[in-house]
Write a protein that holds these residues in place. Structure first.
Motif, mmCIF file in Angstrom:
data_model
loop_
_atom_site.group_PDB
_atom_site.id
_atom_site.type_symbol
_atom_site.label_atom_id
_atom_site.label_comp_id
_atom_site.label_asym_id
_atom_site.label_seq_id
_atom_site.Cartn_x
_atom_site.Cartn_y
_atom_site.Cartn_z
ATOM 1 N N LEU A 28 0.836 -1.198 0.000
ATOM 2 C CA LEU A 28 0.000 0.000 0.000
ATOM 3 C C LEU A 28 0.870 1.246 0.000
ATOM 4 O O LEU A 28 1.929 1.283 0.624
ATOM 5 N N SER A 29 0.415 2.264 -0.711
ATOM 6 C CA SER A 29 1.084 3.563 -0.679
ATOM 7 C C SER A 29 0.022 4.646 -0.566
ATOM 8 O O SER A 29 -1.162 4.406 -0.822
ATOM 9 N N ALA A 30 0.460 5.835 -0.151
ATOM 10 C CA ALA A 30 -0.478 6.949 0.028
ATOM 11 C C ALA A 30 0.103 8.212 -0.578
ATOM 12 O O ALA A 30 1.322 8.358 -0.702
ATOM 13 N N ASN A 31 -0.781 9.113 -0.971
ATOM 14 C CA ASN A 31 -0.339 10.378 -1.532
ATOM 15 C C ASN A 31 -1.385 11.459 -1.247
ATOM 16 O O ASN A 31 -2.372 11.219 -0.555
ATOM 17 N N SER A 32 -1.160 12.624 -1.825
ATOM 18 C CA SER A 32 -2.108 13.749 -1.715
ATOM 19 C C SER A 32 -2.467 14.054 -0.259
ATOM 20 O O SER A 32 -3.638 14.265 0.082
ATOM 21 N N MET A 33 -1.448 14.075 0.595
ATOM 22 C CA MET A 33 -1.731 14.366 2.006
ATOM 23 C C MET A 33 -2.061 15.845 2.212
ATOM 24 O O MET A 33 -1.424 16.722 1.640
ATOM 25 N N ASN A 34 -3.085 16.063 3.043
ATOM 26 C CA ASN A 34 -3.479 17.419 3.411
ATOM 27 C C ASN A 34 -3.779 17.440 4.904
ATOM 28 O O ASN A 34 -4.608 16.662 5.377
ATOM 29 N N LYS A 74 -9.479 20.050 16.620
ATOM 30 C CA LYS A 74 -8.841 18.796 16.186
ATOM 31 C C LYS A 74 -7.845 19.093 15.063
ATOM 32 O O LYS A 74 -7.891 20.163 14.443
ATOM 33 N N ILE A 75 -6.978 18.114 14.823
ATOM 34 C CA ILE A 75 -6.108 18.170 13.643
ATOM 35 C C ILE A 75 -6.627 17.128 12.652
ATOM 36 O O ILE A 75 -6.794 15.941 12.985
ATOM 37 N N ARG A 76 -6.913 17.581 11.440
ATOM 38 C CA ARG A 76 -7.432 16.663 10.414
ATOM 39 C C ARG A 76 -6.295 16.244 9.481
ATOM 40 O O ARG A 76 -5.580 17.078 8.926
ATOM 41 N N CYS A 104 -5.725 14.152 6.123
ATOM 42 C CA CYS A 104 -6.368 13.507 4.967
ATOM 43 C C CYS A 104 -5.303 13.060 3.965
ATOM 44 O O CYS A 104 -4.323 13.778 3.709
ATOM 45 N N PHE A 105 -5.487 11.888 3.377
ATOM 46 C CA PHE A 105 -4.586 11.362 2.346
ATOM 47 C C PHE A 105 -5.366 10.370 1.473
ATOM 48 O O PHE A 105 -6.490 9.983 1.806
ATOM 49 N N THR A 106 -4.773 9.986 0.395
ATOM 50 C CA THR A 106 -5.414 9.034 -0.525
ATOM 51 C C THR A 106 -4.573 7.766 -0.610
ATOM 52 O O THR A 106 -3.365 7.833 -0.912
ATOM 53 N N VAL A 107 -5.196 6.636 -0.332
ATOM 54 C CA VAL A 107 -4.519 5.339 -0.523
ATOM 55 C C VAL A 107 -4.532 5.039 -2.017
ATOM 56 O O VAL A 107 -5.598 5.019 -2.653
ATOM 57 N N ALA A 108 -3.364 4.839 -2.596
ATOM 58 C CA ALA A 108 -3.243 4.699 -4.049
ATOM 59 C C ALA A 108 -3.786 3.357 -4.545
ATOM 60 O O ALA A 108 -3.779 2.346 -3.838
ATOM 61 N N LYS A 109 -4.241 3.365 -5.796
ATOM 62 C CA LYS A 109 -4.723 2.151 -6.456
ATOM 63 C C LYS A 109 -3.533 1.234 -6.753
ATOM 64 O O LYS A 109 -2.517 1.674 -7.294
ATOM 65 N N ASN A 110 -3.671 -0.033 -6.418
ATOM 66 C CA ASN A 110 -2.585 -1.003 -6.679
ATOM 67 C C ASN A 110 -3.197 -2.390 -6.844
ATOM 68 O O ASN A 110 -3.643 -3.000 -5.873
ATOM 69 N N LYS A 111 -3.186 -2.888 -8.094
ATOM 70 C CA LYS A 111 -3.787 -4.191 -8.387
ATOM 71 C C LYS A 111 -2.984 -5.354 -7.801
ATOM 72 O O LYS A 111 -3.478 -6.479 -7.694
ATOM 73 N N LEU A 112 -1.737 -5.077 -7.433
ATOM 74 C CA LEU A 112 -0.900 -6.146 -6.884
ATOM 75 C C LEU A 112 -1.175 -6.411 -5.413
ATOM 76 O O LEU A 112 -0.778 -7.448 -4.875
ATOM 77 N N VAL A 113 -1.835 -5.467 -4.758
ATOM 78 C CA VAL A 113 -2.149 -5.627 -3.336
ATOM 79 C C VAL A 113 -3.441 -6.424 -3.201
ATOM 80 O O VAL A 113 -4.435 -6.142 -3.878
ATOM 81 N N GLU A 137 -10.187 -2.178 -1.815
ATOM 82 C CA GLU A 137 -10.728 -2.930 -2.941
ATOM 83 C C GLU A 137 -9.950 -2.643 -4.222
ATOM 84 O O GLU A 137 -10.508 -2.623 -5.322
ATOM 85 N N ASN A 138 -8.666 -2.429 -4.095
ATOM 86 C CA ASN A 138 -7.765 -2.183 -5.227
ATOM 87 C C ASN A 138 -8.120 -0.931 -6.025
ATOM 88 O O ASN A 138 -7.817 -0.835 -7.217
ATOM 89 N N GLN A 139 -8.745 0.011 -5.354
ATOM 90 C CA GLN A 139 -9.082 1.284 -5.979
ATOM 91 C C GLN A 139 -8.564 2.418 -5.101
ATOM 92 O O GLN A 139 -8.313 2.235 -3.908
ATOM 93 N N SER A 140 -8.378 3.590 -5.719
ATOM 94 C CA SER A 140 -7.962 4.765 -4.937
ATOM 95 C C SER A 140 -9.013 5.041 -3.858
ATOM 96 O O SER A 140 -10.220 5.044 -4.136
ATOM 97 N N LEU A 141 -8.526 5.275 -2.639
ATOM 98 C CA LEU A 141 -9.441 5.436 -1.515
ATOM 99 C C LEU A 141 -9.043 6.654 -0.674
ATOM 100 O O LEU A 141 -7.989 6.648 -0.036
ATOM 101 N N PRO A 142 -9.879 7.745 -0.663
ATOM 102 C CA PRO A 142 -9.571 8.913 0.182
ATOM 103 C C PRO A 142 -9.915 8.621 1.646
ATOM 104 O O PRO A 142 -10.949 8.030 1.945
ATOM 105 N N ILE A 143 -9.016 9.012 2.523
ATOM 106 C CA ILE A 143 -9.197 8.757 3.956
ATOM 107 C C ILE A 143 -8.891 10.025 4.728
ATOM 108 O O ILE A 143 -7.931 10.748 4.410
ATOM 109 N N CYS A 144 -9.700 10.322 5.753
ATOM 110 C CA CYS A 144 -9.426 11.430 6.685
ATOM 111 C C CYS A 144 -9.494 10.902 8.118
ATOM 112 O O CYS A 144 -10.427 10.171 8.478
ATOM 113 N N GLU A 145 -8.489 11.232 8.902
ATOM 114 C CA GLU A 145 -8.450 10.861 10.308
ATOM 115 C C GLU A 145 -8.286 12.135 11.142
ATOM 116 O O GLU A 145 -7.763 13.157 10.659
#
Length: 295
Positions: free
Chosen positions: A167-173, A196-198, A200-209, A252-260
């Motif tokens: 897994l890799s992540a990008n577009s951190m904000n 709070k501190i928000r 946010c990042f996107t888990v990259a799409k990877n068919k090998l995972v 699910e092997n697709q780009s997934l935006p996440i915020c914590e």
């Protein structure tokens, strides 16, 4: 008169006797010379046969030296020639004996011609076999090299796939947010106003995972180098990681935006002013990082 007649007859007889004696001597001398000549010829023939047998022995020696593998037929034929040489050397020198040995020699000569011809064929076959074996050996070495190369390539490919199947992540904000009673979140750069501190990042799409439940570790470090949030520790072999929270999600092997969100330890306290560092880890591997500043 009678005495004269008798004397004449005696003389004639004596003359005949002398003539016969002289003739016998001449004949005996001739026989002796002929015998000596015959002996000389027989000795010469015997020497010639011995020389020819020795030449045959030499030919067998050459043939045997040329063979890397001992040819039993050559060995046995050479032993027969040696036996004939030994026998001929001690034999009587006469016509009958010499003729018998010459017949044996001629027989051995025919045998040698056949054996050497077969030996030459065998040498050619052995050379062809050796060439075939060398060719086969080269092919086996080439195949082994190819197999080793293929194994190295497969291993390298497996390493690449293994390295890529993460897994890799990008577009951190990252920012501070004000939380309204309605639940609405408003971004702010003010430490004092942030609830709070928000992150946010996107888990990259990877068919090998492989798809399924996954988790990433989020680490938020304040300007005083304190780790905010849970500040718990997880071990990876001999390495440990202190994290603020664990971000869990279904991949699910697709780009997934996440915020914590990281909350203050105490609502009465304010976040520190200054620069914050934020890191996201996949296991003990850093996959993305960022910084933000609150005033």
């Amino acid at each position: 008169m009678a005495n004269n007649t008798a004397s004449t007859g005696l003389k004639v007889a004596l003359g005949i006797a002398i003539a016969l004696f002289i003739g016998l001597g001449v004949f005996s001398s001739s026989l002796y010379k002929e015998k000596k000549e015959n002996e000389k010829v027989l000795i010469s023939e015997k020497t010639k046969v011995l020389d020819e047998l020795n030449q045959m022995m030499a030919q067998y020696d050459v043939a045997m030296n040329d063979n890397t593998i001992v040819n039993q037929n050559l060995v046995e034929a050479k032993e027969r020639i040696q036996g004939l040489i030994d026998s001929l050397q001690v034999s009587e020198t006469n016509v009958k004996s010499l003729w018998r040995y010459k017949k044996k020699y001629l027989s051995l000569q025919k045998e040698m011609d056949y054996i050497l011809t077969e030996n030459d064929k065998l040498k050619v076959e052995n050379q062809m076999l050796a060439t075939t074996l060398d060719s086969t050996k080269i092919q086996l070495v080439e195949r082994s090299v190819f197999t080793d190369s293929l194994l190295v390539q497969n291993t390298a490919l497996a390493d690449v796939v293994e390295s890529a199947a993460v897994l890799s992540a990008n577009s951190m904000n990252v920012s501070g947010v004000i939380e309204r009673t309605s639940g609405k979140l408003i971004p702010t750069e003010r430490a004092r106003r942030s609830d709070k501190i928000r992150v946010c990042f996107t888990v990259a799409k990877n068919k090998l995972v492989q798809a399924g439940d996954k988790e990433l570790f989020v680490q938020v470090i304040d300007p005083k180098n304190n780790i905010l949030g849970a500040n718990e520790q997880v071990a990876f072999g001999e390495e440990t990681l202190n994290y603020s929270l664990v971000s869990k999600f279904n991949y699910e092997n697709q780009s997934l935006p996440i915020c914590e969100y990281i909350a203050k330890k105490d609502k009465k306290d304010d976040f520190e002013k200054g620069t914050y560092k934020v890191n996201v880890f996949n296991g003990n591997e850093l996959v993305t990082s960022s910084q933000f500043t609150m005033k």
